[in-house]
Write a protein that holds these residues in place. Sequence first.
Motif, short mmCIF file in Angstrom:
data_model
loop_
_atom_site.label_atom_id
_atom_site.label_comp_id
_atom_site.label_asym_id
_atom_site.label_seq_id
_atom_site.Cartn_x
_atom_site.Cartn_y
_atom_site.Cartn_z
N VAL A 185 -7.04 4.76 6.43
CA VAL A 185 -7.17 5.09 4.57
C VAL A 185 -6.12 4.54 4.19
N LYS A 186 -5.08 4.78 3.83
CA LYS A 186 -4.55 3.42 3.43
C LYS A 186 -4.80 1.54 4.18
N THR B 51 -7.47 0.46 2.62
CA THR B 51 -7.50 -0.07 0.79
C THR B 51 -6.53 -1.47 1.03
N ARG B 52 -5.31 -0.87 1.52
CA ARG B 52 -4.68 -2.29 1.36
C ARG B 52 -4.92 -3.70 1.94
N SER C 195 -8.15 -4.77 1.91
CA SER C 195 -8.98 -5.43 0.87
C SER C 195 -8.80 -5.40 -0.47
N LEU C 196 -8.05 -5.04 -0.70
CA LEU C 196 -7.43 -6.00 -1.98
C LEU C 196 -6.48 -6.83 -1.11
#
Length: 761
Positions: free
Chosen positions: A20-21, A24-25, A27-28
């Motif tokens: 998940v992290k 997210t990373r 995606s940013l």
Amino acid sequence: MSKEDGVVESNEPAGGWGSVKGITRISLEASASPSAMDTLRRMNKPGGFMCNSCAWPKPKNYSAFEFCENGAKAVMWELTMDRCTPAFWKEHTVQGLRSWTDHELEKTGRLTQPMRYDPDSDRYEAVDWAIAFNEIARELKALEPESAVFYASGHAGLEASYLYALMARLYGNNNLPQSSNMCHETTSVALKKVIGSPVGTIVWEDLEQTDAFFFFGQNPGTNSPRFLHPLKDAKKRGAKIVTFNPIIEQGLVAFVDPQSPVDMATGHQTKISDQYHQLSAGGDVAAIMGICKHVIDADEAAQRNGDRRIIDVDFIEEHTQGFDSFLDSVKAANWDDIESDSGLSKAALKDAADAYMKAKRVIGVYGMGLTQHTHGSVNVGMLVNLLLLRGNIGKPGAGVCPVRGHSNVQGQRTVGIAEKAELVPMDKLRELYDFEPPTKDGVTIVDMVEGILAGSVKASMCLGGNLLRAVPDQKRIEKAWSRQNLTVMVSTKLNRSHLYPGKAAFILPCLGRAEVDNQASGPQSISTEDSFAMISGSTGHRSPASRYLKSELAIVTGIAKALLPPNPKVKWDKWTADYSLVRDLIEQTYPDDFGDFNKRMFQPGGFYRGIAAHKRNWKTPEKKALFTTPKMMTSRGYDPKPGRYNLLTIRSNDQFNTTIYGYSDRFHGIEGTRDVLLMNPEDIERAGFKKGHVVQLITDLDDGTDRRLGGLVITPFRLPAGTVASYYPECNVLVPVSHHDVLSKTPGSKSIPVRIERESA
């Protein structure tokens, strides 16, 4: 992550919050569009779009979130809000961009307009589509057809791929190499030789019925993370997983299921491998020989004791040929050689053999760890030998399972992107399109590289991919690539292949698979084939990154229309307007595989085009499955000598093929860099190195070419003695174009002979 003794490793399981992290990373990092999450919701489901990352199958009974970490990263990377517009080139020259990393180049964002290289300014400039098509056609018309190559990356759907192959043959050649030439062509050649089918034999239901998985050189945690779900289910019902891999891969160690609220809340891990054998790079032949030797010994003991046979005698007699010769080679094999060449003990191989003999149904899984050696075909043949011993091909819960890396790499071969003329139904093409197809075999990737170096290849078109970064002998080919008369790249983002333009060069930006593809008859869908020979439809829903983008199919037909003389049976405009018409053509060309194509393409899980060996229909000349007798005990193709190491290339969980999403490789414990050399601690000490020393690798083959890669930091890692590892594609500079599988010409990137030298401070 480092232990007290300095060895770098990761104890983090695949999946879980790390996944998940990671999503997210990235995606940013990618500045992903807010709509990307809605895209993920539709991923790998009927009516949605098929993942543009790996080729792992889509289950009929899909979950709410039918995507993995790498698939999500691929979506975020493609649906970035960053744009690489023509204005970018006002600030940057091609020469200046060569110092940028792969990651930096792709971070510039989506390409927005077709571009033509201007040698006077050393920049690309915007060009009208019609002008680009006409100029490309003019350059190709001026050449002998055999001097042009049409490469495909494995991304384009079946419809565009079929027309791409048709265009090349109407132009006059079979120069249609594909990304499988660099990874699984060994599979296509070796499996066809021994079982008559060039792809794997299992279907989804087999995963649910097997008693054991035997993994060889495949890493589901990075290369096919959705595989981890059926592996978890298999462990729940008591199936065993036995792994052979020189490097510890976390996806084959432990898994926290992101789909399970309980697992995510508690951190509960599913242990994946019951046995994990770290064999030497290229030691698979010897390892499998050792397992087979234990099985044969147990079978002979059973006969002496009057017990039930261990091997499946009835299956061997009815369905196979060559067993006696193979049996003789097993009996003649020396245990000292087996242990030395495999890097494993007799006891360890007995443990693996016991697990094999206890299982009634076994699936043999493999990846490029088997195929990318100079004798990779022998590796594949040996795995098939092992499976044949107990009838583990062509029955429920058993079979051979090569895991493909790119989303439609297998499907492109199915619909005609093939350099071997015998693989294509030329009679059908002749009938459908009223022309005489070329019958001379075309070039492989290795042939293409050699042709560019020699100057005989004068034009190349790449339907996707970053070919210049992926090929062997990369530094040599960089110098020669620009000598071509024409280079054409169909791309979504800037990559290194664009930085070595030919005398005439074009970048043609295409739609991403998640984007709406509007044509004259309305929104279009495409189709792809996964590793299990299942065909699925795919429909994009996102707005295109630019109004100037064209689909891969429309780019192919645009060039073809400008290039080729009119033919009343070749209707480029109609096919572009309505892709269903192209699917009708595919069905007419391959009726046994694609019956009722348009009607079936969106059924859950896809429709099965059928693999003969799955039903024990052996399409070999002998009409049998073949045992093969190995003539060597390693697949490396070179001998050990003092100071020589076996280099295997690896991938980070922050990359897909040549696309580098970031610099966090949490599964190997490497953060913030890719410039590392992973090395056994005792090897480090014996060589007089220390952790942190900066070294260079030098290819240890005497062919008159100096190949080296520097700036690598010595990093202690749990590897077999004599085996070192570093990242692909950076290590491609070390792979000689001549260092490839003997039968398939797949580059030997998993066992490269190298020396290590300390760089001066």
